[in-house]
Design a protein around this motif. Structure first.
Motif, PDB file in Angstrom:
ATOM      1  N   PRO A  28      57.448  29.443  54.282  1.00 24.51           N
ATOM      2  CA  PRO A  28      58.885  29.163  54.309  1.00 24.51           C
ATOM      3  C   PRO A  28      59.380  29.037  55.739  1.00 24.51           C
ATOM      4  CG  PRO A  28      58.531  31.493  53.990  1.00 24.51           C
ATOM      5  CD  PRO A  28      57.164  30.871  54.018  1.00 24.51           C
ATOM      6  N   GLN A  29      60.621  28.579  55.890  1.00 24.71           N
ATOM      7  CA  GLN A  29      61.198  28.481  57.227  1.00 24.71           C
ATOM      8  C   GLN A  29      61.644  29.847  57.724  1.00 24.71           C
ATOM      9  OE1 GLN A  29      64.519  25.791  57.466  1.00 24.71           O
ATOM     10  NE2 GLN A  29      64.856  26.136  59.645  1.00 24.71           N
ATOM     11  N   ASN A  30      62.140  30.670  56.804  1.00 24.05           N
ATOM     12  CA  ASN A  30      62.585  32.020  57.129  1.00 24.05           C
ATOM     13  C   ASN A  30      61.895  33.021  56.215  1.00 24.05           C
ATOM     14  OD1 ASN A  30      64.936  31.707  59.161  1.00 24.05           O
ATOM     15  ND2 ASN A  30      65.396  30.183  57.583  1.00 24.05           N
ATOM     16  N   LEU A  31      61.657  34.221  56.738  1.00 25.63           N
ATOM     17  CA  LEU A  31      60.945  35.234  55.962  1.00 25.63           C
ATOM     18  C   LEU A  31      61.346  36.620  56.454  1.00 25.63           C
ATOM     19  CD1 LEU A  31      58.721  35.563  53.779  1.00 25.63           C
ATOM     20  CD2 LEU A  31      57.037  35.528  55.622  1.00 25.63           C
ATOM     21  N   HIS A  32      61.697  37.488  55.494  1.00 28.19           N
ATOM     22  CA  HIS A  32      61.961  38.892  55.803  1.00 28.19           C
ATOM     23  C   HIS A  32      60.800  39.740  55.315  1.00 28.19           C
ATOM     24  CE1 HIS A  32      66.651  38.418  55.826  1.00 28.19           C
ATOM     25  NE2 HIS A  32      66.044  37.700  56.749  1.00 28.19           N
ATOM     26  N   SER A  33      60.588  40.850  55.982  1.00 29.98           N
ATOM     27  CA  SER A  33      59.540  41.772  55.574  1.00 29.98           C
ATOM     28  C   SER A  33      59.982  43.198  55.885  1.00 29.98           C
ATOM     29  CB  SER A  33      58.231  41.460  56.313  1.00 29.98           C
ATOM     30  OG  SER A  33      57.266  42.469  56.083  1.00 29.98           O
ATOM     31  N   GLY A 128      57.665  25.800  62.021  1.00 34.13           N
ATOM     32  CA  GLY A 128      57.699  27.216  62.348  1.00 34.13           C
ATOM     33  C   GLY A 128      58.267  28.073  61.232  1.00 34.13           C
ATOM     34  N   THR A 129      57.836  29.307  61.200  1.00 34.51           N
ATOM     35  CA  THR A 129      58.349  30.303  60.252  1.00 34.51           C
ATOM     36  C   THR A 129      58.837  31.506  61.036  1.00 34.51           C
ATOM     37  OG1 THR A 129      56.861  29.640  58.465  1.00 34.51           O
ATOM     38  CG2 THR A 129      57.770  31.866  58.358  1.00 34.51           C
ATOM     39  N   LYS A 130      60.117  31.822  60.873  1.00 36.65           N
ATOM     40  CA  LYS A 130      60.692  32.972  61.564  1.00 36.65           C
ATOM     41  C   LYS A 130      60.551  34.191  60.665  1.00 36.65           C
ATOM     42  CE  LYS A 130      64.870  34.584  63.915  1.00 36.65           C
ATOM     43  NZ  LYS A 130      66.226  34.213  64.367  1.00 36.65           N
ATOM     44  N   LEU A 131      59.702  35.102  61.068  1.00 42.00           N
ATOM     45  CA  LEU A 131      59.472  36.339  60.321  1.00 42.00           C
ATOM     46  C   LEU A 131      60.219  37.482  61.000  1.00 42.00           C
ATOM     47  CD1 LEU A 131      58.060  38.201  58.251  1.00 42.00           C
ATOM     48  CD2 LEU A 131      56.110  38.303  59.840  1.00 42.00           C
ATOM     49  N   THR A 132      61.100  38.126  60.253  1.00 44.84           N
ATOM     50  CA  THR A 132      61.824  39.287  60.760  1.00 44.84           C
ATOM     51  C   THR A 132      61.399  40.530  59.997  1.00 44.84           C
ATOM     52  OG1 THR A 132      63.779  38.052  61.470  1.00 44.84           O
ATOM     53  CG2 THR A 132      64.089  40.375  60.999  1.00 44.84           C
ATOM     54  N   VAL A 133      60.923  41.510  60.718  1.00 47.05           N
ATOM     55  CA  VAL A 133      60.600  42.806  60.123  1.00 47.05           C
ATOM     56  C   VAL A 133      61.884  43.638  60.181  1.00 47.05           C
ATOM     57  CG1 VAL A 133      59.171  44.868  60.243  1.00 47.05           C
ATOM     58  CG2 VAL A 133      58.202  42.628  60.847  1.00 47.05           C
ATOM     59  N   LEU A 134      62.435  43.923  59.013  1.00 47.86           N
ATOM     60  CA  LEU A 134      63.708  44.635  58.961  1.00 47.86           C
ATOM     61  C   LEU A 134      63.559  46.065  59.463  1.00 47.86           C
ATOM     62  CD1 LEU A 134      64.950  43.454  55.445  1.00 47.86           C
ATOM     63  CD2 LEU A 134      65.581  42.530  57.680  1.00 47.86           C
ATOM     64  N   GLU A 135      64.630  46.559  60.037  1.00 46.13           N
ATOM     65  CA  GLU A 135      64.640  47.943  60.475  1.00 46.13           C
ATOM     66  C   GLU A 135      64.666  48.863  59.254  1.00 46.13           C
ATOM     67  OE1 GLU A 135      68.066  48.107  62.944  1.00 46.13           O
ATOM     68  OE2 GLU A 135      67.265  46.680  64.408  1.00 46.13           O
ATOM     69  N   PRO A 136      64.134  50.072  59.371  1.00 48.32           N
ATOM     70  CA  PRO A 136      64.083  50.994  58.215  1.00 48.32           C
ATOM     71  C   PRO A 136      65.461  51.200  57.585  1.00 48.32           C
ATOM     72  CG  PRO A 136      62.778  51.862  60.030  1.00 48.32           C
ATOM     73  CD  PRO A 136      63.515  50.669  60.577  1.00 48.32           C
ATOM     74  N   ASN A 137      65.491  51.152  56.268  1.00 43.76           N
ATOM     75  CA  ASN A 137      66.698  51.414  55.476  1.00 43.76           C
ATOM     76  C   ASN A 137      67.825  50.419  55.732  1.00 43.76           C
ATOM     77  OD1 ASN A 137      65.472  53.846  54.460  1.00 43.76           O
ATOM     78  ND2 ASN A 137      66.055  54.865  56.376  1.00 43.76           N
TER      79      ASN A 137
END
Length: 293
Positions: A28-33, A128-137
């Motif tokens: 995908p173009q954007n991705l959260h984890s 490109g795929t922008k992967l953002t690792v979310l902050e805890p909680n």
């Protein structure tokens, strides 16, 4: 030896800025984890004979080659843990990059190339795929959007509208403008990236239009902010209508007044000249009579 040549070829292709987005499809173009969660990125291409997909990761520390898939085999870089590559790198097939335990945000790129010792062919990169690792909680929060009127002190023949998007997390946003529902590209200037303030992000965009367009109540200027919430892209919109053209009326009135003033001055000058001429004639007549006596 083949691996060294391949890396040199890849690096050269990247430096050239080669791109053929319609031929390389990356999703995908954007991705959260969530922290330590698995993330998958997909890549395919439509280029005859090309048989290699390479993977890059771009972060604050620069661009890193992760490895490549040649035909049906994956070759991660030596000593690189936490990523897997598999699939088929030939035309119209699919390759997958798996980040097994994501622990930092980054942008991932795939590129299609031709694997050969004597190949001079360039690589073509995906978007490109922008992967953002979310902050805890923390979860995604969409932006609040507001369009501001031009400054009353702004002079010249143009006016600048400002769009401010605030209080969103993370920074997966893009900003665009429409005028009466039609996308506007000219006169648009948007921040290169969102700025973090405390726990949230902020981004601004500016639209410059001519005074005549702004002073038209039939014009609707809208700022559209697209935001990826982890599942889908949603948009937040704010708009403002043009104002009644008082300034144009005032300028027209000033022009009329100025023209009237010039005409009046011309009339005064002509009157003075005419008066001087009459005085001159009277003086001549009086002088002539004295001479006769």
């Amino acid at each position: 030896m083949m691996i060294i040549l391949l890396i040199v070829q890849f690096s050269s292709a990247l430096a050239s800025g080669s791109s053929a987005n319609e031929r390389v499809i990356q999703t995908p173009q954007n991705l959260h984890s969530q922290p330590r969660e698995e993330a998958k990125i997909y890549c395919s291409h439509k280029i005859d004979d090309y048989n290699t997909i390479l993977w890059y990761r771009q972060s604050d520390r620069g661009l890193q080659l992760l490895g490549y898939v040649y035909l049906k085999d994956g070759y991660p870089e030596a000593g690189l843990d936490g990523v897997k590559m598999k699939g088929n790198a030939e035309k119209n097939q699919n390759c997958t990059l798996t980040v097994e335990k994501a622990n930092s945000s980054a942008v991932y790129f795939c590129a299609a190339s031709y694997h050969s010792c004597d190949s001079g062919r360039e690589a073509y990169f995906g978007t490109g795929t922008k992967l953002t690792v979310l902050e805890p909680n923390r979860t995604a929060i969409p932006p609040t959007v507001r369009v501001l009127k031009p400054s009353p002190n702004e002079g010249g023949q143009t006016r600048t509208l400002v769009c401010v998007a605030t209080d969103f997390y993370p920074d997966h946003v893009s900003v665009s403008w429409t005028v009466n529902g039609n996308k506007r590209l000219s006169g648009v200037a948007t921040d290169a990236a969102a700025t973090r303030l405390d726990d949230f992000y902020r981004i601004t965009s500016r639209l410059t239009v001519y005074v005549k367009e702004w002073q038209n109540r039939g014009k609707d200027f809208a700022c559209v902010v697209d935001f990826f919430n982890g599942t889908e892209t949603v948009n937040r919109i704010d708009s403002i209508r043009g104002v009644k053209g008082r300034l144009l009326f005032e300028r027209k009135y000033l022009r009329i007044a100025q023209n009237a003033k010039l005409a009046y001055c011309a009339f005064i000058v002509k009157s003075c000249v005419y008066g001087a001429f009459v005085v001159f004639l009277l003086w001549k007549l009086q002088k002539s009579r004295k001479t006769e006596k």
